[in-house]
Design an enzyme around this catalytic site. Structure first.
Site, short mmCIF file in Angstrom:
data_model
loop_
_atom_site.label_atom_id
_atom_site.label_comp_id
_atom_site.label_asym_id
_atom_site.label_seq_id
_atom_site.Cartn_x
_atom_site.Cartn_y
_atom_site.Cartn_z
CB CYS A 1 -0.86 -0.04 1.26
SG CYS A 1 -1.81 1.44 1.56
CB CYS B 1 -3.36 4.00 -5.16
SG CYS B 1 -4.58 3.02 -4.26
N1 DGL Z 1 -4.05 0.60 -1.70
C1 DGL Z 1 -3.75 1.75 -0.92
C2 DGL Z 1 -2.54 2.51 -1.53
O1 DGL Z 1 -1.76 1.95 -2.28
C3 DGL Z 1 -4.87 2.74 -0.63
C4 DGL Z 1 -6.21 2.20 -0.30
C5 DGL Z 1 -6.94 2.97 0.77
O2 DGL Z 1 -7.17 4.18 0.64
O3 DGL Z 1 -7.28 2.32 1.75
O4 DGL Z 1 -2.35 3.67 -1.23
#
Ligand code: DGL
Length: 273
Positions: free
Chosen positions: A82, A194
């Protein structure tokens, strides 16, 4: 330590986590190259989404998760799949754990060599784009080209929706990118900042101008992983891959089929307060 335990400890187990399904885009890149690794994937869905929470809050959450999981499972390597959580916790978090921790961050540096028209777009969550490390990097590279930033939480929700097998509106996605349609030159290189966004790459390709190059940060961590595996002489491990989640919801039920198709065969709720 008896021999049996020593042998078990040499087998590689990679722990991956994200607030939701986004980290699956990272997991699938790793699995393609290293299919014989035992994976434990945590969906911290109780605290989803991360993208609008503060850096400090997310940092503390990451520490809690890694403490809890490493107490219950042997971890050879942890991956914070993430961007939001990685920019909020790495490198400080590494000091608290004995196993290596790798995070994914927007690949700004590489985009400079890829762009032809000199305009790079970066789309990520609000917390990622407000992070001082990311902001500084963007400022540094702005000397070489134009960098346009776009924050979107809605695109995260749409990615989750797709994985649940629901229809997602292309019109809605296009609207998210509207600010870039108002620019003089549309970015020819887009950094997917993301981990949720590679899950909707097909949809992005449908609505955005042709020939855009998309950069997925997870590809850039593969060599780091390889180095760690080789250095530690880990044995491959074909134990069943595990999905852990922090809250049971209808959504978990809906995404189960998809997760099974990705190679997970054991599902369990874990309490992390
Ligand atoms: N998948 C997360 C990232 O790469 C973000 C997801 C979320 O906002 O919970 O930033």
């Amino acid at each position: 330590m008896n021999n049996k335990l020593l042998h078990f400890k040499c087998k590689i187990t990679i722990f991956i986590f994200d607030s939701g399904v986004g980290g699956i885009s990272v997991y699938s890149q790793i699995k393609k190259i290293f299919p014989e690794i035992h994976f434990i994937y945590l969906l911290d869905n109780k605290f989803f989404p991360y993208g609008i929470k503060s850096k400090n809050y997310i940092y503390k959450r990451c520490v809690k998760i890694l403490k809890k999981i490493s107490y219950h499972y042997y971890i050879s390597l942890a991956i914070i799949a993430c961007n939001t959580a990685s920019v909020s916790s790495i490198p400080i978090i590494q000091n608290y754990f004995s196993f290596p921790i790798i995070g994914v961050t927007p690949v700004i540096k590489d985009s400079i060599n890829i762009t032809n028209n000199g305009v790079i777009g970066i789309i990520a969550t609000k917390t990622t784009l407000e992070n001082y490390y990311v902001k500084n990097k963007i400022e540094d590279f702005r000397q070489n080209c134009i960098i346009e930033v776009l924050s979107s939480q809605e695109l995260v929700f749409l990615s989750e929706k797709k994985i649940q097998g629901l229809n997602i509106s292309l019109k809605k996605i296009k609207k998210i990118f509207q600010p870039w349609y108002n620019l003089k030159i549309f970015p020819d290189t887009i950094i997917l900042g993301c981990t949720h966004f590679p899950l909707i790459l097909d949809e992005l390709k449908k609505i955005l101008p042709k020939n855009i190059k998309f950069l997925d940060s997870s590809i850039y961590i593969l060599s780091k992983i390889k180095k760690i595996i080789t250095k530690n002489k880990f044995l491959f491990n074909t134990q069943k891959n595990i999905i852990l989640y922090t809250k049971y919801t209808v959504k978990i039920k809906k995404i189960k089929k998809y997760l099974i198709s990705q190679g997970f065969n054991f599902f369990k709720k874990i309490k992390i307060n």
